[in-house]
Design an enzyme around this catalytic site. Structure first.
Site, PDB file in Angstrom:
ATOM      1  N   SER A   6       0.817  -1.221   0.000  1.00  0.00           N
ATOM      2  CA  SER A   6       0.000   0.000   0.000  1.00  0.00           C
ATOM      3  C   SER A   6       0.850   1.270   0.000  1.00  0.00           C
ATOM      4  O   SER A   6       1.836   1.376   0.738  1.00  0.00           O
ATOM      5  CB  SER A   6      -0.910   0.008   1.233  1.00  0.00           C
ATOM      6  OG  SER A   6      -1.571   1.256   1.318  1.00  0.00           O
ATOM      7  N   LYS A   7       0.432   2.234  -0.811  1.00  0.00           N
ATOM      8  CA  LYS A   7       1.135   3.517  -0.862  1.00  0.00           C
ATOM      9  C   LYS A   7       0.550   4.500   0.148  1.00  0.00           C
ATOM     10  O   LYS A   7       1.029   5.625   0.271  1.00  0.00           O
ATOM     11  CB  LYS A   7       1.029   4.119  -2.260  1.00  0.00           C
ATOM     12  CG  LYS A   7       1.715   3.299  -3.353  1.00  0.00           C
ATOM     13  CD  LYS A   7       1.656   4.051  -4.674  1.00  0.00           C
ATOM     14  CE  LYS A   7       1.990   3.183  -5.865  1.00  0.00           C
ATOM     15  NZ  LYS A   7       3.335   2.624  -5.838  1.00  0.00           N
ATOM     16  N   ARG A  14     -19.584  -7.813 -18.111  1.00  0.00           N
ATOM     17  CA  ARG A  14     -19.555  -9.110 -18.778  1.00  0.00           C
ATOM     18  C   ARG A  14     -20.813  -9.903 -18.422  1.00  0.00           C
ATOM     19  O   ARG A  14     -21.477 -10.449 -19.280  1.00  0.00           O
ATOM     20  CB  ARG A  14     -18.289  -9.836 -18.276  1.00  0.00           C
ATOM     21  CG  ARG A  14     -17.933 -11.075 -18.987  1.00  0.00           C
ATOM     22  CD  ARG A  14     -16.571 -11.530 -18.532  1.00  0.00           C
ATOM     23  NE  ARG A  14     -16.483 -11.673 -17.075  1.00  0.00           N
ATOM     24  CZ  ARG A  14     -15.414 -12.104 -16.425  1.00  0.00           C
ATOM     25  NH1 ARG A  14     -14.328 -12.420 -17.106  1.00  0.00           N
ATOM     26  NH2 ARG A  14     -15.401 -12.215 -15.123  1.00  0.00           N
ATOM     27  N   MET A  71      -8.991   2.799 -13.439  1.00  0.00           N
ATOM     28  CA  MET A  71      -8.881   2.954 -11.997  1.00  0.00           C
ATOM     29  C   MET A  71      -7.687   2.173 -11.438  1.00  0.00           C
ATOM     30  O   MET A  71      -7.276   2.411 -10.315  1.00  0.00           O
ATOM     31  CB  MET A  71     -10.192   2.529 -11.313  1.00  0.00           C
ATOM     32  CG  MET A  71     -11.251   3.631 -11.463  1.00  0.00           C
ATOM     33  SD  MET A  71     -12.942   3.187 -11.031  1.00  0.00           S
ATOM     34  CE  MET A  71     -12.755   2.539  -9.418  1.00  0.00           C
ATOM     35  N   GLY A  93     -18.508  -4.657 -10.075  1.00  0.00           N
ATOM     36  CA  GLY A  93     -18.058  -5.121  -8.764  1.00  0.00           C
ATOM     37  C   GLY A  93     -17.984  -3.954  -7.786  1.00  0.00           C
ATOM     38  O   GLY A  93     -18.534  -2.872  -8.038  1.00  0.00           O
ATOM     39  N   GLY A 136      -5.122   5.268 -12.417  1.00  0.00           N
ATOM     40  CA  GLY A 136      -5.800   5.531 -11.153  1.00  0.00           C
ATOM     41  C   GLY A 136      -4.923   6.090 -10.046  1.00  0.00           C
ATOM     42  O   GLY A 136      -5.374   6.182  -8.899  1.00  0.00           O
ATOM     43  N   GLY A 181     -17.646  -2.552 -15.617  1.00  0.00           N
ATOM     44  CA  GLY A 181     -17.541  -3.375 -14.413  1.00  0.00           C
ATOM     45  C   GLY A 181     -18.732  -3.172 -13.503  1.00  0.00           C
ATOM     46  O   GLY A 181     -19.398  -2.119 -13.539  1.00  0.00           O
ATOM     47  N   LYS A 197     -13.562  -3.908   2.527  1.00  0.00           N
ATOM     48  CA  LYS A 197     -14.427  -2.713   2.466  1.00  0.00           C
ATOM     49  C   LYS A 197     -15.867  -3.026   2.875  1.00  0.00           C
ATOM     50  O   LYS A 197     -16.560  -2.157   3.410  1.00  0.00           O
ATOM     51  CB  LYS A 197     -14.378  -2.085   1.071  1.00  0.00           C
ATOM     52  CG  LYS A 197     -13.018  -1.453   0.772  1.00  0.00           C
ATOM     53  CD  LYS A 197     -12.995  -0.730  -0.548  1.00  0.00           C
ATOM     54  CE  LYS A 197     -11.593  -0.219  -0.836  1.00  0.00           C
ATOM     55  NZ  LYS A 197     -11.506   0.603  -2.038  1.00  0.00           N
TER      56      LYS A 197
HETATM   57  P1  ATR Z   1     -14.016  -5.356  -7.433  1.00  0.00           P
HETATM   58  O1  ATR Z   1     -14.712  -5.354  -6.132  1.00  0.00           O
HETATM   59  O2  ATR Z   1     -12.540  -5.095  -7.340  1.00  0.00           O
HETATM   60  O3  ATR Z   1     -14.669  -4.516  -8.479  1.00  0.00           O
HETATM   61  P2  ATR Z   1     -15.282  -7.834  -8.240  1.00  0.00           P
HETATM   62  O4  ATR Z   1     -16.454  -7.592  -7.366  1.00  0.00           O
HETATM   63  O5  ATR Z   1     -14.700  -9.218  -8.304  1.00  0.00           O
HETATM   64  O6  ATR Z   1     -14.057  -6.902  -7.898  1.00  0.00           O
HETATM   65  O7  ATR Z   1     -15.648  -7.358  -9.708  1.00  0.00           O
HETATM   66  C1  ATR Z   1     -14.759  -7.496 -10.726  1.00  0.00           C
HETATM   67  C2  ATR Z   1     -15.367  -6.840 -11.964  1.00  0.00           C
HETATM   68  O8  ATR Z   1     -14.446  -7.008 -13.032  1.00  0.00           O
HETATM   69  C3  ATR Z   1     -16.667  -7.471 -12.416  1.00  0.00           C
HETATM   70  O9  ATR Z   1     -17.463  -6.497 -13.013  1.00  0.00           O
HETATM   71  C4  ATR Z   1     -16.178  -8.498 -13.435  1.00  0.00           C
HETATM   72  O10 ATR Z   1     -17.143  -8.881 -14.394  1.00  0.00           O
HETATM   73  P3  ATR Z   1     -18.231 -10.035 -14.042  1.00  0.00           P
HETATM   74  O11 ATR Z   1     -19.213  -9.430 -13.106  1.00  0.00           O
HETATM   75  O12 ATR Z   1     -18.831 -10.364 -15.349  1.00  0.00           O
HETATM   76  O13 ATR Z   1     -17.425 -11.142 -13.439  1.00  0.00           O
HETATM   77  C5  ATR Z   1     -15.089  -7.704 -14.106  1.00  0.00           C
HETATM   78  N1  ATR Z   1     -14.110  -8.535 -14.805  1.00  0.00           N
HETATM   79  C6  ATR Z   1     -13.151  -9.319 -14.274  1.00  0.00           C
HETATM   80  N2  ATR Z   1     -12.428  -9.913 -15.250  1.00  0.00           N
HETATM   81  C7  ATR Z   1     -12.945  -9.493 -16.426  1.00  0.00           C
HETATM   82  C8  ATR Z   1     -12.631  -9.733 -17.807  1.00  0.00           C
HETATM   83  N3  ATR Z   1     -11.642 -10.540 -18.150  1.00  0.00           N
HETATM   84  N4  ATR Z   1     -13.378  -9.118 -18.743  1.00  0.00           N
HETATM   85  C9  ATR Z   1     -14.400  -8.292 -18.389  1.00  0.00           C
HETATM   86  N5  ATR Z   1     -14.736  -8.025 -17.117  1.00  0.00           N
HETATM   87  C10 ATR Z   1     -14.031  -8.608 -16.147  1.00  0.00           C
END
Ligand code: ATR
Length: 272
Positions: free
Chosen positions: A15-16, A152, A213, A129, A237, A127, A66
């Protein structure tokens, strides 16, 4: 004894945040110490409580805690509530205040460091997540002309969108074909696996910015792809990291440090 703060995570050694907060403290003349806390899996609350019992005043929370921090807080800011995640804890008497400064950090970086307008613009967020969730509300508050989230797994995107008061489009990457955006923000974890979100070519409007990010030494795969596919401006980011830290510092100490020299220094050390 100086007031004690720390970043809590697992892993946390990379961590920075200690470097950033030490620089903020020096610059503003605040008497504080900022360390690192490695919490074992499943032991977030116990580790945070021990720190608090020892006189700790606040914590930054990083992966994978988190959501644990969200549950641990006894009082939440509105933006932490919307994000369902906490990256900043402030301990005050009996209150554990939980906030989320990630989205504010991103918006501040875009507006003030990068000169990227958001109001009236077309924004695409990639994304669904935790990283995406944390920035949606502050981006919507800037009143973009369009706000689209692509993921995805489209179900996950739609479910996420239902949690927000402000309405926005949420769907698949395929649905983006033929559309253009002024700003595309990568909040996926794809680059951790050296992969790319399947963005159709032609998604960048003239003069558009690509914002990842993630950050690291050299250009991220997403930014390299964006450069080849018509993005005029590229940003990683690191600015968001420094700005979310500045927001946390403000919550704890009531003053906002000058982030520019700290960001510049981090860039220099990252590039060497
Ligand atoms: P975080 O909390 O860091 O955002 P997460 O909850 O695991 O991590 O979410 C990861 C995100 O990256 C998700 O939106 C995931 O897509 P899915 O919901 O379809 O899994 C996306 N992600 C991870 N690898 C990916 C890839 N190779 N191509 C596209 N989206 C990807």
């Amino acid at each position: 004894m100086p007031d004690q703060y720390a970043v809590i995570g697992n892993p946390v050694a990379h961590s920075k945040s200690p470097q950033i907060h030490a620089a903020f403290a020096r610059q503003t003349g605040q008497d504080l110490m900022y360390g690192q806390l490695l919490a074992p899996a499943g032991a977030f609350a116990a580790t945070a409580s021990a720190f608090r019992a020892g006189g700790g005043r606040g914590l930054n929370v990083t992966l994978p805690f988190k959501l644990d921090a969200f549950g641990y807080a006894t009082l939440l800011s509105e933006r932490a509530h919307a994000a369902r995640a906490v990256n900043t804890l402030k301990f005050n008497e009996g209150v554990i205040f939980g906030d989320n400064t990630d989205g504010a950090g991103l918006v501040y970086d875009l507006l003030h460091n990068l000169g990227c307008a958001l109001t009236g613009r077309r924004i695409l967020l990639l994304g669904a997540g935790g990283a995406a969730r944390g920035v949606i509300e502050p981006l919507l508050q800037q009143r973009p002309a369009q706000f689209v989230l692509a993921n995805r797994t489209s179900d996950k995107a739609r479910r996420l969108a239902q949690d927000f008061r402000g309405a926005f489009e949420a769907g698949t990457y395929a649905a983006l074909a033929g559309r253009q955006f002024d700003l595309v923000i990568n909040a996926t974890s794809a680059s951790l696996a050296g992969a790319l979100p399947p963005l159709p070519p032609g998604v960048y409007a003239s003069g558009a910015m690509a914002y990842d990010m993630m950050y690291g030494k050299g250009e991220t795969p997403f930014l390299a792809f964006s450069r080849r596919n018509g993005a005029a401006l590229l940003a990683d980011g690191l600015g968001m990291l420094v700005e979310q830290a500045a927001e946390s510092f403000f919550i704890w100490r009531g003053l906002r440090p000058d982030t520019a020299p700290v960001l510049q220094r981090l860039r220099q050390t990252q590039d060497t």
